[in-house]
Scaffold this motif. Structure first.
Motif, PDB file in Angstrom:
ATOM      1  N   GLY A 169       0.738  -1.220   0.051  1.00 30.24           N
ATOM      2  CA  GLY A 169      -0.133   0.046   0.006  1.00 30.24           C
ATOM      3  C   GLY A 169       0.703   1.227   0.053  1.00 30.24           C
ATOM      4  N   ILE A 170       0.527   2.114   1.021  1.00 31.53           N
ATOM      5  CA  ILE A 170       1.031   3.579   0.929  1.00 31.53           C
ATOM      6  C   ILE A 170       1.656   3.626   2.357  1.00 31.53           C
ATOM      7  CG2 ILE A 170       0.842   5.909   0.774  1.00 31.53           C
ATOM      8  CD1 ILE A 170      -1.130   5.456  -1.585  1.00 31.53           C
ATOM      9  N   ILE A 171       2.769   4.303   2.577  1.00 31.61           N
ATOM     10  CA  ILE A 171       3.293   4.537   3.874  1.00 31.61           C
ATOM     11  C   ILE A 171       3.690   6.004   3.594  1.00 31.61           C
ATOM     12  CG2 ILE A 171       4.924   4.194   5.671  1.00 31.61           C
ATOM     13  CD1 ILE A 171       5.060   1.093   5.034  1.00 31.61           C
ATOM     14  N   SER A 172       3.464   6.911   4.461  1.00 26.18           N
ATOM     15  CA  SER A 172       3.777   8.335   4.147  1.00 26.18           C
ATOM     16  C   SER A 172       4.265   8.983   5.626  1.00 26.18           C
ATOM     17  CB  SER A 172       2.874   9.075   3.569  1.00 26.18           C
ATOM     18  OG  SER A 172       3.278  10.473   3.578  1.00 26.18           O
ATOM     19  N   ASN A 173       4.995   9.699   5.865  1.00 29.38           N
ATOM     20  CA  ASN A 173       5.474  10.566   6.912  1.00 29.38           C
ATOM     21  C   ASN A 173       5.618   9.722   8.315  1.00 29.38           C
ATOM     22  OD1 ASN A 173       5.895  13.119   8.023  1.00 29.38           O
ATOM     23  ND2 ASN A 173       3.765  13.390   8.772  1.00 29.38           N
ATOM     24  N   SER A 174       6.230   8.417   7.948  1.00 27.46           N
ATOM     25  CA  SER A 174       6.147   7.759   9.251  1.00 27.46           C
ATOM     26  C   SER A 174       7.524   7.201   9.520  1.00 27.46           C
ATOM     27  CB  SER A 174       5.345   6.385   9.052  1.00 27.46           C
ATOM     28  OG  SER A 174       4.003   6.979   8.985  1.00 27.46           O
ATOM     29  N   ARG A 175       7.868   6.706  10.855  1.00 30.28           N
ATOM     30  CA  ARG A 175       9.223   6.499  11.223  1.00 30.28           C
ATOM     31  C   ARG A 175       9.254   5.321  12.170  1.00 30.28           C
ATOM     32  NH1 ARG A 175       5.770  10.555  12.470  1.00 30.28           N
ATOM     33  NH2 ARG A 175       5.876  11.284  14.579  1.00 30.28           N
ATOM     34  N   SER A 176      10.516   4.760  12.213  1.00 29.22           N
ATOM     35  CA  SER A 176      10.951   3.927  13.256  1.00 29.22           C
ATOM     36  C   SER A 176      12.293   4.149  14.028  1.00 29.22           C
ATOM     37  CB  SER A 176      10.848   2.336  12.517  1.00 29.22           C
ATOM     38  OG  SER A 176      11.321   1.534  13.290  1.00 29.22           O
ATOM     39  N   GLU A 177      12.416   3.680  15.250  1.00 29.60           N
ATOM     40  CA  GLU A 177      13.435   3.653  15.810  1.00 29.60           C
ATOM     41  C   GLU A 177      13.869   2.248  16.618  1.00 29.60           C
ATOM     42  OE1 GLU A 177      14.372   7.048  18.176  1.00 29.60           O
ATOM     43  OE2 GLU A 177      13.804   8.372  16.800  1.00 29.60           O
ATOM     44  N   LEU A 178      13.293   1.253  16.038  1.00 30.63           N
ATOM     45  CA  LEU A 178      13.462   0.054  16.568  1.00 30.63           C
ATOM     46  C   LEU A 178      14.582  -0.657  16.288  1.00 30.63           C
ATOM     47  CD1 LEU A 178      11.518  -2.268  17.958  1.00 30.63           C
ATOM     48  CD2 LEU A 178      11.206  -3.425  15.785  1.00 30.63           C
ATOM     49  N   LYS A 179      15.398  -1.502  17.239  1.00 29.88           N
ATOM     50  CA  LYS A 179      16.706  -1.964  17.131  1.00 29.88           C
ATOM     51  C   LYS A 179      16.298  -3.574  16.929  1.00 29.88           C
ATOM     52  CE  LYS A 179      19.462   1.409  19.238  1.00 29.88           C
ATOM     53  NZ  LYS A 179      18.629   2.339  19.027  1.00 29.88           N
ATOM     54  N   LEU A 180      16.769  -4.228  16.021  1.00 29.42           N
ATOM     55  CA  LEU A 180      16.495  -5.429  15.933  1.00 29.42           C
ATOM     56  C   LEU A 180      17.601  -6.590  15.505  1.00 29.42           C
ATOM     57  CD1 LEU A 180      13.647  -5.561  13.016  1.00 29.42           C
ATOM     58  CD2 LEU A 180      13.388  -6.384  15.194  1.00 29.42           C
ATOM     59  N   ARG A 181      17.543  -7.795  16.111  1.00 32.09           N
ATOM     60  CA  ARG A 181      18.550  -8.790  15.879  1.00 32.09           C
ATOM     61  C   ARG A 181      17.654 -10.168  15.490  1.00 32.09           C
ATOM     62  NH1 ARG A 181      20.568 -13.050  19.362  1.00 32.09           N
ATOM     63  NH2 ARG A 181      22.844 -13.428  19.154  1.00 32.09           N
ATOM     64  N   THR A 182      18.294 -10.747  14.612  1.00 31.89           N
ATOM     65  CA  THR A 182      17.431 -11.990  14.146  1.00 31.89           C
ATOM     66  C   THR A 182      18.334 -13.151  13.931  1.00 31.89           C
ATOM     67  OG1 THR A 182      15.829 -12.961  12.664  1.00 31.89           O
ATOM     68  CG2 THR A 182      17.349 -11.181  11.770  1.00 31.89           C
ATOM     69  N   ASN A 183      18.263 -14.404  13.851  1.00 39.28           N
ATOM     70  CA  ASN A 183      18.866 -15.339  13.453  1.00 39.28           C
ATOM     71  C   ASN A 183      18.918 -15.862  12.068  1.00 39.28           C
ATOM     72  OD1 ASN A 183      16.338 -16.606  13.671  1.00 39.28           O
ATOM     73  ND2 ASN A 183      17.068 -18.588  13.668  1.00 39.28           N
ATOM     74  N   LYS A 184      18.128 -15.039  11.199  1.00 45.20           N
ATOM     75  CA  LYS A 184      18.082 -15.372   9.826  1.00 45.20           C
ATOM     76  C   LYS A 184      16.873 -14.526   9.311  1.00 45.20           C
ATOM     77  CE  LYS A 184      15.474 -19.661   9.970  1.00 45.20           C
ATOM     78  NZ  LYS A 184      15.959 -20.918   9.800  1.00 45.20           N
ATOM     79  N   GLY A 185      16.847 -14.432   7.882  1.00 45.17           N
ATOM     80  CA  GLY A 185      15.802 -13.632   7.251  1.00 45.17           C
ATOM     81  C   GLY A 185      16.221 -12.648   6.473  1.00 45.17           C
ATOM     82  N   PHE A 186      15.095 -12.179   5.567  1.00 42.32           N
ATOM     83  CA  PHE A 186      15.408 -10.846   4.830  1.00 42.32           C
ATOM     84  C   PHE A 186      15.073  -9.574   5.506  1.00 42.32           C
ATOM     85  CE2 PHE A 186      14.090 -14.332   1.914  1.00 42.32           C
ATOM     86  CZ  PHE A 186      15.230 -14.675   1.229  1.00 42.32           C
ATOM     87  N   VAL A 187      15.839  -8.876   6.006  1.00 46.01           N
ATOM     88  CA  VAL A 187      15.671  -7.771   6.991  1.00 46.01           C
ATOM     89  C   VAL A 187      15.900  -6.541   6.378  1.00 46.01           C
ATOM     90  CG1 VAL A 187      16.605  -7.033   9.273  1.00 46.01           C
ATOM     91  CG2 VAL A 187      16.644  -9.476   8.819  1.00 46.01           C
ATOM     92  N   GLY A 188      14.893  -5.830   6.799  1.00 48.57           N
ATOM     93  CA  GLY A 188      14.686  -4.239   6.600  1.00 48.57           C
ATOM     94  C   GLY A 188      14.458  -3.291   7.447  1.00 48.57           C
ATOM     95  N   GLY A 189      15.452  -2.500   7.815  1.00 51.02           N
ATOM     96  CA  GLY A 189      15.188  -1.430   9.033  1.00 51.02           C
ATOM     97  C   GLY A 189      13.826  -0.803   9.121  1.00 51.02           C
ATOM     98  N   PHE A 190      13.288  -0.586   8.021  1.00 55.18           N
ATOM     99  CA  PHE A 190      11.823   0.065   8.074  1.00 55.18           C
ATOM    100  C   PHE A 190      10.819  -1.100   7.400  1.00 55.18           C
ATOM    101  CE2 PHE A 190       8.701   3.109   6.417  1.00 55.18           C
ATOM    102  CZ  PHE A 190       8.394   3.553   7.533  1.00 55.18           C
TER     103      PHE A 190
END
Length: 358
Positions: A169-190
């Motif tokens: 869909g559409i994401i506008s004017n939004s933000r994240s500050e979540l810190k992430l750790r994972t054992n595997k995966g296709f990871v994107g900060g946002f």
């Protein structure tokens, strides 16, 4: 919207009806929360926060794909705006546990995972929403995600985004500050996978750790892992209080914002869409190849820049803008990447024939 239905409590929240309009009138704390589908017409967070303390999830009932977030899916005609989401999880059962000092979501025996703090999948419109840093015992921490599919003896396909897992869909004017750790995966900060539109959004104080060692199931990017749509006026950056020659580092655990065993793109891993007016400013360490802005590009990138510090600068494996492991014709790529540059503190010449180093 005239006369939206007020939401005061968890009971009000979980009982929102299809095609109706709602507005938060105070902060809400969710406990033993069963993940909902957002099929209402609209939810106006009205500047208030929803904090999740615990989930009620029976993974034994999950068949095939599992969509994890405040909402498992945001439907096509749904609008969510002006909302802040906090994860402040309690260690209450085997689903949430402490592993090696990390608060861990144990997402086991799942064939496919779409993880996003706000939504696993977004098909609607998200406007002016914010995902805060994860907290444990009211202290900023890293949220750890562990996935496996032991029962079926196969790899879990994990699409993990700090804000939304998969965006159609559409994401506008939004933000994240979540810190992430994972054992595997296709990871994107946002966002992990984008085939929609993302505009005027950011991932700030970035920290991503991807321990996956198989390139076919684990890749890492600062903002979006795979882009098939449009991304405009957006950025990813490290901690502005930790600076090395204009490049933002991380103040948490190490200097590196992105840490991975496999390949990394500072802003995007794989681009088959359109990216305009975006930047990445962070630090990267990878045991494989990396590109300061993009790892693999078949789409258009215009008016973008990278200002990244790499643990192996001037190495052929770690290029300041686009990774060189991917084979491409220089003249063809020049038509796709235009008006872009990178901050060239270390006098790298790896990308000089394609992107200008300043």
């Amino acid at each position: 919207i005239n006369n939206p239905v007020p939401v005061y409590t968890q009971e009000d929240f979980v009982n929102m009806k299809q095609d109706s309009n709602y507005i938060l009138l105070n902060d809400i704390v969710l406990t033993n929360y069963k993940i909902q589908t957002a099929n209402f017409a609209s939810l106006d967070g009205n500047g208030y926060k929803i904090t999740i303390k615990s989930f009620d999830i029976d993974l034994a009932t999950v068949q095939g794909e599992f969509n994890f977030g405040l909402f498992n899916e945001i439907k096509e005609n749904t609008v969510i705006k002006n909302l802040t989401v906090n994860y402040n999880l309690d260690i209450t059962n085997s689903f949430v546990s402490l592993v090696s000092g990390y608060t861990t979501l144990n997402l086991i025996n799942i064939e496919s995972l779409n993880f996003g703090t706000l939504a696993g999948i977004n098909n609607g419109l998200i406007y002016n929403c914010f995902v805060n840093e994860f907290k444990y015992n009211n202290l900023v921490d890293i949220l750890n995600i562990y996935t496996s599919n032991i029962l079926n003896n196969t790899q879990t396909n994990s699409y993990i985004g700090g804000f939304v897992g998969v965006n159609n869909g559409i994401i506008s004017n939004s933000r994240s500050e979540l810190k992430l750790r994972t054992n595997k995966g296709f990871v994107g900060g946002f966002v992990s996978q984008n085939s929609g539109i993302i505009t005027s959004s950011y991932y700030k104080n970035a920290l991503l750790i991807n321990l996956g060692e198989d390139e076919t199931t684990s890749r890492t990017a600062g903002f979006v892992n795979e882009n098939l749509g449009e991304i405009k006026f957006s950025f990813v950056e490290g901690d502005q209080t930790c600076i090395d020659n204009g490049r933002y580092l991380s103040s948490h655990l190490s200097d590196y914002c992105l840490t991975a065993s496999t390949s990394v793109g500072g802003f995007i891993y794989s681009n088959d869409g359109n990216i305009e007016d975006c930047y990445s400013n962070l630090s990267i360490t990878s045991q494989s190849y990396s590109g300061g802005f993009v790892y693999s590009n078949k789409g258009k990138i215009n008016r973008c820049y990278s200002a990244n510090k790499n643990s192996n600068e001037n190495s052929e494996a770690h290029a300041p803008f686009i990774a060189i492991k991917e084979t491409f014709k220089l003249e063809d790529m020049k038509k796709l990447i235009t008006n872009c540059f990178y901050l060239n503190i270390d006098k790298s010449s790896i990308n000089n024939k394609l992107v200008k180093g300043l």
